[in-house]
Write an enzyme that holds these catalytic residues in place. Sequence first.
Site, short mmCIF file in Angstrom:
data_model
loop_
_atom_site.label_atom_id
_atom_site.label_comp_id
_atom_site.label_asym_id
_atom_site.label_seq_id
_atom_site.Cartn_x
_atom_site.Cartn_y
_atom_site.Cartn_z
N ASP A 502 0.77 -1.25 0.00
CA ASP A 502 0.00 0.00 0.00
C ASP A 502 0.80 1.30 0.00
O ASP A 502 1.11 1.85 -1.03
CB ASP A 502 -1.00 -0.01 1.17
CG ASP A 502 -2.02 -1.12 1.04
OD1 ASP A 502 -1.75 -2.09 0.30
OD2 ASP A 502 -3.08 -1.04 1.66
N GLU A 731 -3.37 -7.58 12.99
CA GLU A 731 -3.00 -7.34 11.59
C GLU A 731 -1.51 -6.99 11.47
O GLU A 731 -0.81 -7.44 10.57
CB GLU A 731 -3.84 -6.20 11.02
CG GLU A 731 -3.62 -5.93 9.54
CD GLU A 731 -4.47 -4.78 9.02
OE1 GLU A 731 -5.00 -3.99 9.84
OE2 GLU A 731 -4.60 -4.65 7.78
C1 6A9 Z 1 -11.23 -1.50 2.13
C2 6A9 Z 1 -12.74 -0.76 3.95
C3 6A9 Z 1 -15.06 -1.75 6.58
C4 6A9 Z 1 -4.32 -4.26 3.37
O1 6A9 Z 1 -5.37 -8.14 4.21
C5 6A9 Z 1 -5.98 -7.60 3.11
C6 6A9 Z 1 -5.21 -6.40 2.61
C7 6A9 Z 1 -3.79 -6.81 2.19
O2 6A9 Z 1 -3.85 -7.57 1.03
C8 6A9 Z 1 -2.91 -5.64 1.91
O3 6A9 Z 1 -1.60 -6.07 1.69
N1 6A9 Z 1 -5.19 -5.37 3.65
C9 6A9 Z 1 -2.92 -4.68 3.08
O4 6A9 Z 1 -2.10 -3.59 2.82
C10 6A9 Z 1 -6.53 -4.92 4.06
C11 6A9 Z 1 -7.28 -4.23 2.97
C12 6A9 Z 1 -8.65 -3.86 3.38
C13 6A9 Z 1 -9.34 -3.06 2.34
C14 6A9 Z 1 -10.69 -2.67 2.84
C15 6A9 Z 1 -12.62 -1.24 2.53
C16 6A9 Z 1 -14.06 -1.07 4.52
O5 6A9 Z 1 -13.91 -1.74 5.77
#
Ligand code: 6A9
Length: 762
Positions: A502, A731
């Site tokens: 990100d 996380e």
């Molecule tokens: C957007 C929000 C109520 C971010 O673990 C999943 C991902 C990874 O693949 C990534 O490497 N996470 C990491 O940087 C989480 C992404 C969540 C997006 C949610 C919508 C609404 O929430």
Amino acid sequence: FGYFRYQMYLRELVKTPLYSPTVLTKDSTSAASDPDRFWGTYRANTYFGLRTRSPKSPLFGMMWLNQQTQQMPPPIRHWCDQGDKLHKYGWLKHDGRHFGVQEIHDGDFKVTTSFVKRPGGSHGGDWTAYIDVSNTTTRPGLVSLMFYVALDDQGQLQPVLAKNSPRINAINGYTQDLGHFKLTFPKSTGSTLRHNYLITLAPGVNKLKEALIKGIKVEAWDKARKVPFFVLGGDQVSSDAESGPNFMVHQITAELPFSMEVLFESASNVDRPNHLQGDIFQSLLSEHSQKFENKFTNTFQLQKKGFSDGQIEFAKAALSNMLGSIGYFYGSSLVQSVYNEEPVPYWNAALYTGVPSRSFFPRGFLWDEGFHNLLISKWDPEISKDIVSHWLDLMNTEGWIPREQILGAEARDRVPAEFVVQRNQNANPPTLILPLKTLVPYILQSETEEQSLKRILPRLKTWFNWYNTTQLGPIPFTYRWKGRDRKTVRELNAKTLTSGLDDYPRASHPTDDEYHVDLRCWMALFSGLIADISKSIGEDATAYESTHALLSDNGLLDELHWSEKKQQYSDYGLHTDKVKLEKPQPKPNQPPMHLEKERVVYSDPQLGFVNAFGYVSLFPVLLKILEPTSPKLFKIFTDIRNEKLVWTDFGLRSLGQTTPLYNRYNTEHDPPYWRGAIWINMNYLALGALDYYRKAPGPYQSQADRLYVELRNNLINNMYNQYVKTGYIWENYSDKTGEGKGCHPFTGWSALVTLIMSEVYE
Ligand code: 6A9
């Protein structure tokens, strides 16, 4: 005319399935093909919910409410939600197939949800859920459990009501894939004050809680009580309604402690020797539980490594939550290519997948899934093979797989509209190749014809070629993550969501000149794996072998990505460190208003290596592209151990403290994410690499060994301490204090701690 036909054709591409045999055969998840995994806790978004692996499965699940609470109306628990502020919840045991035991700590009481499946008949057999609620303090409590069944657009439900009280004793049901079934609610244990029920029409499977709340009535005060009862109001569907009810709920309200059972019995299971309840249920539960214990001990060998009982329970919980959070989704993504003016639906498809977090993102993410299956494949390679196959079958004709999978009404409900659309120029690391190291030998020995490998391989090649054509950099053998926003004004550094990292800082000015070292390393690994698989089934591998040789050539890598000045591997691009977020000055004659901070650039960006040290700089080591004899290892290992850079007592931080964007907000409102915090997937790769470099002959083995031992201890100790202290796996973790951060529970790749404890890295 030809032009318009051509435009139409281009618009179709993004939503056209790849013309190559799917890895999964038709109906492979049906009750007939795979009875063992037909039923499961495949509704990871709920605290406790079951469904089948068929698209229109009825949904079974539970809500509860505390009748004693001061909050009006009392909160109802259903979907996992961080806002509920539960002290702790998660699976303590779950084998991904037969049974599970979960504890949920809510205020002064604890809800334990167990289930066991029993095969029989031709529709996936029976299951029983056992729910126990007990106080965790000496205070008395009064709780309602509400267990429901909801239809998803098809089937029928018929309640069997008690004669003298508002109680559903059982529900007879039918759907196409389940045939006839019966759900029974035997008498609960403990002192039950009320039985109630709801029979109603829910507007959609994503609106069950709303439908239930609408059906609640406030019942008269008890003489002894100060608050009313909140109970379900019975049958709310008028007899002349057009369609029958699709949502039925059984509610019991009882003093703590109490327990209830729910029996699901499939009508085609005619040979059932007895009902799965009471002692029969408990003894089958302990039988599965014992098998789980034995398999866990044999698979991970943690006793031998000297872990305490508490630590072993922690590792068990990590694995169980990974398995217990596997979901089954059905629906279509919204996708868009440059040829589409508006987003268009992908084809309807099924996805059987793990999820990173039940509370916050209970859906499939492409690169998370590769990490998940490193763990799952060690426990049950058949499950992993199935998950990876589902993902590969989501490939479109261009060779693209959408990164975030938001399939079905329940999943869609949780995502704000601006995040739903997936764009076909966007990649995500091809981590699905990671578990293939385990899965390929498994497939070779379990399938005589290696059928699935013969379908997997062409898909992997198509996928590789998609990266190798759409994600190319400006000069040969370089790669670029597409999709960085060049027009952004509020971001300190345009995000690279596609890389998975990100807000990890990249070139300050996204251009076509940019190229990224992490993507290049992924491509090196990817080409090597395709070559290996080809050879293992006797196919020609020369093209991929030579690509692999070029992409892993250390000299070429150094030429492209080694910064002599900084003595580190780096991205290349148009870059300056001199950027800041500042409040814009309102224009003269403009009324005063709140203006969000914008980026100000204080010196002209130059083409060159990007100044950042962190996970991206470590990629040639993380993915073992660097030769064990490379003299660069000494410097890199020294940097890894440097506390000003990435070393902490809790694991490796994502970005060195000397990097200008370390710990910086990316906009006025976006806190740092991959700019300091400790992430477990990357630390897992780091340990795997250190384990490799300490074992492979070379001059830096002992340096690698010391780092390996220390880093592993730091990670395990901190994650375990945080688990004991907070009840959760997180996380990511603070590089300053080790505290869990971000969403929780997060038992996606953070659950790799189980493999770290077990020292399994392939
Ligand atoms: C957007 C929000 C109520 C971010 O673990 C999943 C991902 C990874 O693949 C990534 O490497 N996470 C990491 O940087 C989480 C992404 C969540 C997006 C949610 C919508 C609404 O929430």
